[in-house]
Design a protein around this motif. Sequence first.
Motif, PDB file in Angstrom:
ATOM      1  N   SER A 154       0.795  -1.143   0.182  1.00 21.53           N
ATOM      2  CA  SER A 154      -0.016   0.016  -0.348  1.00 21.53           C
ATOM      3  C   SER A 154       0.625   1.013  -0.083  1.00 21.53           C
ATOM      4  O   SER A 154       0.595   2.420   0.093  1.00 21.53           O
ATOM      5  CB  SER A 154      -1.296   0.190   1.302  1.00 21.53           C
ATOM      6  OG  SER A 154       0.192   0.154   2.765  1.00 21.53           O
ATOM      7  N   GLY A 155       2.399   1.169  -0.520  1.00 19.86           N
ATOM      8  CA  GLY A 155       2.924   2.646  -0.140  1.00 19.86           C
ATOM      9  C   GLY A 155       3.410   2.594   0.467  1.00 19.86           C
ATOM     10  O   GLY A 155       4.124   4.074   0.444  1.00 19.86           O
ATOM     11  N   SER A 156       3.647   2.282   1.852  1.00 15.12           N
ATOM     12  CA  SER A 156       3.951   3.187   3.515  1.00 15.12           C
ATOM     13  C   SER A 156       5.563   3.495   2.573  1.00 15.12           C
ATOM     14  O   SER A 156       6.003   4.476   3.206  1.00 15.12           O
ATOM     15  CB  SER A 156       4.363   1.643   4.421  1.00 15.12           C
ATOM     16  OG  SER A 156       3.212   1.297   4.879  1.00 15.12           O
ATOM     17  N   THR A 157       6.804   2.521   2.177  1.00 15.38           N
ATOM     18  CA  THR A 157       7.986   3.386   1.463  1.00 15.38           C
ATOM     19  C   THR A 157       7.362   4.419   1.352  1.00 15.38           C
ATOM     20  O   THR A 157       8.496   5.842   1.379  1.00 15.38           O
ATOM     21  CB  THR A 157       8.733   2.414   1.261  1.00 15.38           C
ATOM     22  OG1 THR A 157       8.542   0.934   1.445  1.00 15.38           O
ATOM     23  CG2 THR A 157      10.659   2.547   0.929  1.00 15.38           C
ATOM     24  N   GLY A 158       7.074   4.750   0.191  1.00 13.87           N
ATOM     25  CA  GLY A 158       6.477   6.097  -0.991  1.00 13.87           C
ATOM     26  C   GLY A 158       6.511   6.996  -0.056  1.00 13.87           C
ATOM     27  O   GLY A 158       6.982   8.391  -0.046  1.00 13.87           O
ATOM     28  N   VAL A 159       5.351   6.897   0.595  1.00 13.07           N
ATOM     29  CA  VAL A 159       4.705   8.228   1.730  1.00 13.07           C
ATOM     30  C   VAL A 159       5.857   8.316   2.645  1.00 13.07           C
ATOM     31  O   VAL A 159       5.503   9.789   2.519  1.00 13.07           O
ATOM     32  CB  VAL A 159       3.623   7.876   2.448  1.00 13.07           C
ATOM     33  CG1 VAL A 159       3.131   8.756   3.973  1.00 13.07           C
ATOM     34  CG2 VAL A 159       1.906   7.466   1.857  1.00 13.07           C
ATOM     35  N   SER A 160       6.997   7.642   3.253  1.00 10.42           N
ATOM     36  CA  SER A 160       7.783   8.036   3.796  1.00 10.42           C
ATOM     37  C   SER A 160       8.256   8.407   3.235  1.00 10.42           C
ATOM     38  O   SER A 160       9.150   9.959   3.647  1.00 10.42           O
ATOM     39  CB  SER A 160       8.236   7.051   4.670  1.00 10.42           C
ATOM     40  OG  SER A 160       8.951   7.692   5.372  1.00 10.42           O
ATOM     41  N   CYS A 161       8.643   8.309   2.096  1.00 12.37           N
ATOM     42  CA  CYS A 161      10.112   9.224   1.347  1.00 12.37           C
ATOM     43  C   CYS A 161      10.328  10.710   0.867  1.00 12.37           C
ATOM     44  O   CYS A 161      10.133  11.078   1.041  1.00 12.37           O
ATOM     45  CB  CYS A 161       9.928   8.467   0.199  1.00 12.37           C
ATOM     46  SG  CYS A 161      10.842   6.589  -0.148  1.00 12.37           S
ATOM     47  N   LEU A 162       8.108  10.876   0.352  1.00 12.19           N
ATOM     48  CA  LEU A 162       7.992  11.976   0.373  1.00 12.19           C
ATOM     49  C   LEU A 162       7.589  12.961   1.035  1.00 12.19           C
ATOM     50  O   LEU A 162       8.199  13.969   0.930  1.00 12.19           O
ATOM     51  CB  LEU A 162       5.822  12.004  -0.461  1.00 12.19           C
ATOM     52  CG  LEU A 162       6.653  10.832  -1.618  1.00 12.19           C
ATOM     53  CD1 LEU A 162       5.150  10.851  -2.785  1.00 12.19           C
ATOM     54  CD2 LEU A 162       7.186  11.218  -2.260  1.00 12.19           C
ATOM     55  N   THR A 163       7.296  12.077   2.021  1.00 14.46           N
ATOM     56  CA  THR A 163       7.253  13.238   3.534  1.00 14.46           C
ATOM     57  C   THR A 163       8.578  13.769   3.772  1.00 14.46           C
ATOM     58  O   THR A 163       8.415  15.423   4.404  1.00 14.46           O
ATOM     59  CB  THR A 163       6.962  12.612   4.802  1.00 14.46           C
ATOM     60  OG1 THR A 163       5.109  11.707   4.032  1.00 14.46           O
ATOM     61  CG2 THR A 163       6.481  13.268   6.086  1.00 14.46           C
ATOM     62  N   LEU A 164       9.601  12.772   3.640  1.00 18.62           N
ATOM     63  CA  LEU A 164      11.112  13.348   3.487  1.00 18.62           C
ATOM     64  C   LEU A 164      11.995  13.167   3.284  1.00 18.62           C
ATOM     65  O   LEU A 164      12.821  13.758   3.311  1.00 18.62           O
ATOM     66  CB  LEU A 164      11.826  11.665   4.588  1.00 18.62           C
ATOM     67  CG  LEU A 164      11.036  11.447   6.264  1.00 18.62           C
ATOM     68  CD1 LEU A 164      11.453   9.877   6.540  1.00 18.62           C
ATOM     69  CD2 LEU A 164      10.877  12.047   7.056  1.00 18.62           C
ATOM     70  N   LYS A 165      10.872  14.314   1.934  1.00 19.73           N
ATOM     71  CA  LYS A 165      11.776  14.767   0.952  1.00 19.73           C
ATOM     72  C   LYS A 165      12.710  14.014   0.195  1.00 19.73           C
ATOM     73  O   LYS A 165      13.841  14.750  -0.858  1.00 19.73           O
ATOM     74  CB  LYS A 165      12.691  16.057   1.229  1.00 19.73           C
ATOM     75  CG  LYS A 165      11.725  16.878   1.845  1.00 19.73           C
ATOM     76  CD  LYS A 165      11.614  18.630   1.800  1.00 19.73           C
ATOM     77  CE  LYS A 165      11.486  19.404   2.481  1.00 19.73           C
ATOM     78  NZ  LYS A 165       9.832  19.175   2.164  1.00 19.73           N
ATOM     79  N   ARG A 166      12.843  12.712  -0.110  1.00 21.68           N
ATOM     80  CA  ARG A 166      13.422  12.012  -1.184  1.00 21.68           C
ATOM     81  C   ARG A 166      12.031  11.191  -2.333  1.00 21.68           C
ATOM     82  O   ARG A 166      10.915  11.875  -2.193  1.00 21.68           O
ATOM     83  CB  ARG A 166      13.436  10.332  -0.296  1.00 21.68           C
ATOM     84  CG  ARG A 166      14.460   9.962   0.390  1.00 21.68           C
ATOM     85  CD  ARG A 166      14.765  11.286   1.708  1.00 21.68           C
ATOM     86  NE  ARG A 166      15.351  10.550   2.752  1.00 21.68           N
ATOM     87  CZ  ARG A 166      15.920  11.489   3.829  1.00 21.68           C
ATOM     88  NH1 ARG A 166      15.231  12.249   4.109  1.00 21.68           N
ATOM     89  NH2 ARG A 166      16.643  11.308   4.642  1.00 21.68           N
ATOM     90  N   LYS A 167      12.912  11.063  -3.298  1.00 22.26           N
ATOM     91  CA  LYS A 167      11.913  10.470  -4.066  1.00 22.26           C
ATOM     92  C   LYS A 167      12.252   8.788  -4.214  1.00 22.26           C
ATOM     93  O   LYS A 167      12.829   8.266  -3.592  1.00 22.26           O
ATOM     94  CB  LYS A 167      12.931  11.077  -5.423  1.00 22.26           C
ATOM     95  CG  LYS A 167      12.754  12.190  -5.796  1.00 22.26           C
ATOM     96  CD  LYS A 167      14.096  12.328  -7.127  1.00 22.26           C
ATOM     97  CE  LYS A 167      14.103  14.022  -6.896  1.00 22.26           C
ATOM     98  NZ  LYS A 167      15.154  14.826  -7.852  1.00 22.26           N
ATOM     99  N   PHE A 168      10.632   8.139  -4.908  1.00 21.22           N
ATOM    100  CA  PHE A 168      10.564   7.109  -5.246  1.00 21.22           C
ATOM    101  C   PHE A 168      10.341   6.121  -5.805  1.00 21.22           C
ATOM    102  O   PHE A 168       9.308   6.917  -6.556  1.00 21.22           O
ATOM    103  CB  PHE A 168       9.008   7.043  -4.113  1.00 21.22           C
ATOM    104  CG  PHE A 168       8.540   5.747  -3.512  1.00 21.22           C
ATOM    105  CD1 PHE A 168       9.121   4.511  -3.112  1.00 21.22           C
ATOM    106  CD2 PHE A 168       7.358   5.209  -4.010  1.00 21.22           C
ATOM    107  CE1 PHE A 168       8.682   3.495  -2.284  1.00 21.22           C
ATOM    108  CE2 PHE A 168       6.580   3.736  -3.297  1.00 21.22           C
ATOM    109  CZ  PHE A 168       7.578   2.919  -2.858  1.00 21.22           C
ATOM    110  N   ILE A 169      10.500   5.060  -5.795  1.00 21.77           N
ATOM    111  CA  ILE A 169      10.110   4.116  -7.503  1.00 21.77           C
ATOM    112  C   ILE A 169       9.499   3.079  -6.864  1.00 21.77           C
ATOM    113  O   ILE A 169      10.184   2.514  -5.841  1.00 21.77           O
ATOM    114  CB  ILE A 169      11.202   3.832  -7.680  1.00 21.77           C
ATOM    115  CG1 ILE A 169      12.215   4.825  -8.771  1.00 21.77           C
ATOM    116  CG2 ILE A 169      10.999   2.706  -9.303  1.00 21.77           C
ATOM    117  CD1 ILE A 169      13.366   5.189  -9.488  1.00 21.77           C
ATOM    118  N   GLY A 170       8.623   2.597  -6.957  1.00 21.77           N
ATOM    119  CA  GLY A 170       7.570   1.227  -6.350  1.00 21.77           C
ATOM    120  C   GLY A 170       7.032   0.016  -7.761  1.00 21.77           C
ATOM    121  O   GLY A 170       5.910   0.949  -8.462  1.00 21.77           O
TER     122      GLY A 170
END
Length: 325
Positions: free
Chosen positions: A289-305
Amino acid sequence: MSNLTTSKPYAIFNQSCYGLSPLSENTVDALITDPPYGISYQNHEWDKALPQRQIWEDSVRVLKSGAFGLVFSSVRLMHRLMVDLEDSGFIIKDVLFWAYLNGMPKSRDVALDIDKELGIESRVVGKYNYVQGYKKGGAENYYSDNEKLKYEPNSELGIQYKGAGLGLKPAYEPIILVQKPIEKGLNVAQNVIKYGTGALNIEQSRIPYAKGEGKVGHNPHPNGRVSANIIRTDELDDGYDKFFAVPKVRQKAEDFNHHPTLKPIELMHHLVKLVSFENQTVLDPFMGSGSTGVSCLTLKRKFIGFELEKEYFEISQRRLENTKN
Ligand SMILES: C[S@@+](CC[C@H](N)C(=O)[O-])C[C@H]1O[C@@H](n2cnc3c(N)ncnc32)[C@H](O)[C@@H]1O
């Protein structure tokens, strides 16, 4: 970033991760993933087997030299996963120990099974309400209305084995810390200069001292302790918290998220901070459900899932769209 073709800070794919075909070699800064554990959790088809080794080989290909990875695992099968990770080219650096208290033991009453096997009826000694969970200081809401009969062993052997079971209460999950080897001929500093990878983000993942905490060592760092390889859900009664503490897992972070193995976002924040720096790109090949991605965006990282199941992919999509960055 070469892997992202849109202006969004993330790219997610509703397809199998095997091959990581949309991604180029040596382009991703960190890997954080919670793959199938291979234990058929709640009979889910996707959890029947550990991932094939190929995905770790694919990950090594797309990660930059010296990049770190964190891979969730289970106590029962972590040894196989670690061999796969190592055989794929990763260096095993550590195993983080995520401790929690709300795991349910999976066991059987062996004494009652012995009665059954011997053809002797166990004794009914009362009734009870099935316990759904445990809550400190009051558990009313945690009992179901479902009344069940309480039995005690009746055969001689059954009585001898009264209370015998098959397993302990699960109270931790291992998270394997791996690293893609640093490019031959480079030292760590040269690798960081060339690729931006090769070092853990110790500074951002420090554990702040508790208020009123006394002596903290000879040369205390103003931002707290170096993050330890123990992460807990509950604080010890030691007056202050030496380790990162994550609140208990909530089954539903939002109403629409019903993923059965949702990870707490506070835990993901801690992990993202540990293995990546701002503006870097983190990959999760089994994003659920994208938990890593949500965290990345919150912490100003980019995400690929990547996520195979459409239903979970759509939950990820919605969560990422709702996340401010
Ligand atoms: C343990 S769950 C991840 C849950 C996630 N940590 C969260 O908080 O929502 C693993 C996910 O991997 C997905 N999956 C399994 N095989 C896959 C594959 N070959 N490619 C992409 N996703 C896959 C499953 O559908 C499942 O949602």
